[in-house]
Design a protein around this motif. Structure first.
Motif, PDB file in Angstrom:
ATOM      1  N   GLN A 214      69.723  44.890 -24.874  1.00 15.65           N
ATOM      2  CA  GLN A 214      69.346  45.924 -23.909  1.00 15.65           C
ATOM      3  C   GLN A 214      68.945  47.175 -24.671  1.00 15.65           C
ATOM      4  O   GLN A 214      69.523  47.480 -25.720  1.00 15.65           O
ATOM      5  CB  GLN A 214      70.521  46.232 -22.971  1.00 15.65           C
ATOM      6  CG  GLN A 214      70.135  47.111 -21.782  1.00 15.65           C
ATOM      7  CD  GLN A 214      71.228  47.180 -20.722  1.00 15.65           C
ATOM      8  OE1 GLN A 214      72.254  46.511 -20.820  1.00 15.65           O
ATOM      9  NE2 GLN A 214      71.011  47.994 -19.707  1.00 15.65           N
ATOM     10  N   ILE A 221      73.202  51.884 -19.987  1.00 12.42           N
ATOM     11  CA  ILE A 221      73.807  50.714 -20.624  1.00 12.42           C
ATOM     12  C   ILE A 221      75.262  50.555 -20.202  1.00 12.42           C
ATOM     13  O   ILE A 221      75.751  49.458 -19.999  1.00 12.42           O
ATOM     14  CB  ILE A 221      73.643  50.835 -22.154  1.00 12.42           C
ATOM     15  CG1 ILE A 221      72.226  50.433 -22.503  1.00 12.42           C
ATOM     16  CG2 ILE A 221      74.662  50.003 -22.904  1.00 12.42           C
ATOM     17  CD1 ILE A 221      71.901  50.477 -23.944  1.00 12.42           C
ATOM     18  N   MET A 226      72.871  44.864 -18.691  1.00 14.22           N
ATOM     19  CA  MET A 226      71.981  43.806 -18.224  1.00 14.22           C
ATOM     20  C   MET A 226      72.401  42.420 -18.702  1.00 14.22           C
ATOM     21  O   MET A 226      71.837  41.424 -18.260  1.00 14.22           O
ATOM     22  CB  MET A 226      70.528  44.093 -18.624  1.00 14.22           C
ATOM     23  CG  MET A 226      69.945  45.345 -17.965  1.00 14.22           C
ATOM     24  SD  MET A 226      70.213  45.442 -16.169  1.00 14.22           S
ATOM     25  CE  MET A 226      69.081  44.158 -15.617  1.00 14.22           C
TER      26      MET A 226
END
Ligand code: ADP
Ligand code: MG
Length: 357
Positions: A214, A221, A226
């Protein structure tokens, strides 16, 4: 200030791939952190940008120039290593000016820059010492000074603080951040320390197994990992996880032995969630309730006093969970509690691919 672009960069040592398909766009003046566990390829990637290693494939641009095969000295960048790499027999002033002297910079210009950088880093009083006569923190300043003195467009750092004690590490972290604000240099900074990444970076590239998991702002984040890897890697204590099967009919639910969990309100990022999944909830996103009132039930096994707050440890579906609570909240070991959370603050990952649903 220059941009850096990595296009499909890969690296193998013999038959062993170390980096694959790395695509990163770094804007002029950005502070980028490459974050990941030891051995994931951070230094290799930084060395490729520096020109100390050749990529096996892909393209590297600094500014508008393709520097994939350019010599390190010809890339307009400076590098600070974990080991400082100072010349032990040279005085600090000679260590600082070494690169400029090699470049045959005029003496007056060298003196001017030496004055600037030693004032900036507050090392004026150390110029006639040798590295062996400096503390770790002072040596690190000299190493940073040696990189800055050449006024390059890009500055690369490889775990520059890992040899310093905790207090000095924090202080130097703040200093490097301030330097970046003052100078506006494009910085690529390698670390395995998530606190450094979270506090210093404009954007973080999280690496695992030679791939970018990511690439986004520290907040994004942290809030919206993700992949399952990113979710587990950032945060201390780390995110709590629960396994089950996601079902998307009549609202989103996680079906598990201990009872279904209603996930309506979950902000779906990718496709239609289905199949085996892991639900992740951060320790601070959980609220304590009466045992029967919560969506989950557990017994407090131990309590860590952290000063500002407390961490309660417990087992949920046989997995270790932590909950962050205010220091004044009454609680004791052995207590039965309920746990509540909002689906909007949860993360949901496919067990097959590790990708966020
Ligand atoms: N010269 C080399 N020859 C073979 N393998 C290497 C070499 N340099 C690094 N590696 C391997 O590449 C992987 C990534 O290393 P590195 O980039 O140093 O990781 P990091 O900096 O993230 O700890 C590691 O598995 C390491 O053993
Ligand atoms: Mg490394």
């Amino acid at each position: 200030m220059k941009s850096i672009r990595l296009r499909n960069v890969s690296k193998s040592y013999g038959a062993t791939p170390v980096l694959s398909g790395i695509n990163l766009q770094i804007e002029p003046g950005e502070f980028i952190v490459l974050l990941g566990p030891s051995g994931c390829g951070k230094s290799t990637l930084l060395n490729i940008i520096a020109g100390l290693e050749d990529p096996s494939g892909g393209q590297l641009l600094i500014g508008d120039r393709d520097v994939t095969t350019a010599e390190p000295a010809d890339r307009g960048l400076a590098m600070v290593f974990q080991s400082y790499a100072l010349f032990p027999t040279m005085r600090v002033r000679d260590n600082l000016t070494f690169g400029l002297r090699i470049d045959r910079t005029p003496r007056a210009e060298i003196e001017k820059r030496l004055k600037w950088v030693s004032e900036l880093l507050q090392i004026e009083g150390l110029l006639d010492r040798k590295p062996g006569q400096l503390s770790g923190g002072q040596r690190q300043r000299v190493a940073i000074g040696r990189a800055l003195i050449r006024s390059t467009d890009v500055c690369l750092f490889d775990e520059p603080l890992s040899n310093l004690d905790a207090k000095l590490r924090t202080e130097t972290r703040v200093e490097i951040k301030k330097l970046h604000r003052d100078l506006g240099t494009t910085i690529v900074y390698v670390t395995h320390d998530q606190v450094e990444a979270m506090t210093m970076a404009d954007r973080v590239a999280v690496l695992s197994g030679g791939k970018v998991e990511q690439y986004d702002t520290p907040q994004a984040i942290y809030d919206k990992p993700m992949t399952r890897f990113v979710a587990g890697f950032l945060g201390s204590p780390s995110m709590n996880f629960l396994s089950g099967t996601v079902v998307a009919e009549n609202g989103l639910r996680l079906v598990r032995d201990g009872g279904d969990l209603d996930l309506s309100g979950y902000d779906v990022a990718n496709g239609t969630p289905a199949g085996e999944a892991e639900l992740g909830i951060r320790p601070e996103a959980l609220r304590l309730t009466a045992p029967e009132a919560g969506r989950l039930r557990a017994r407090v096994e131990s309590i860590d006093l952290m000063g500002a707050d407390r961490i309660l440890w417990m087992s949920v579906d046989g997995r270790l969970w932590s909950v962050r609570v205010e220091r004044d909240r009454a609680c004791r070991e052995g207590e039965e509690i309920g746990l509540d959370f909002s689906a909007t603050a949860a993360s949901l990952f496919s067990r097959d691919t590790g990708a966020r649903f």
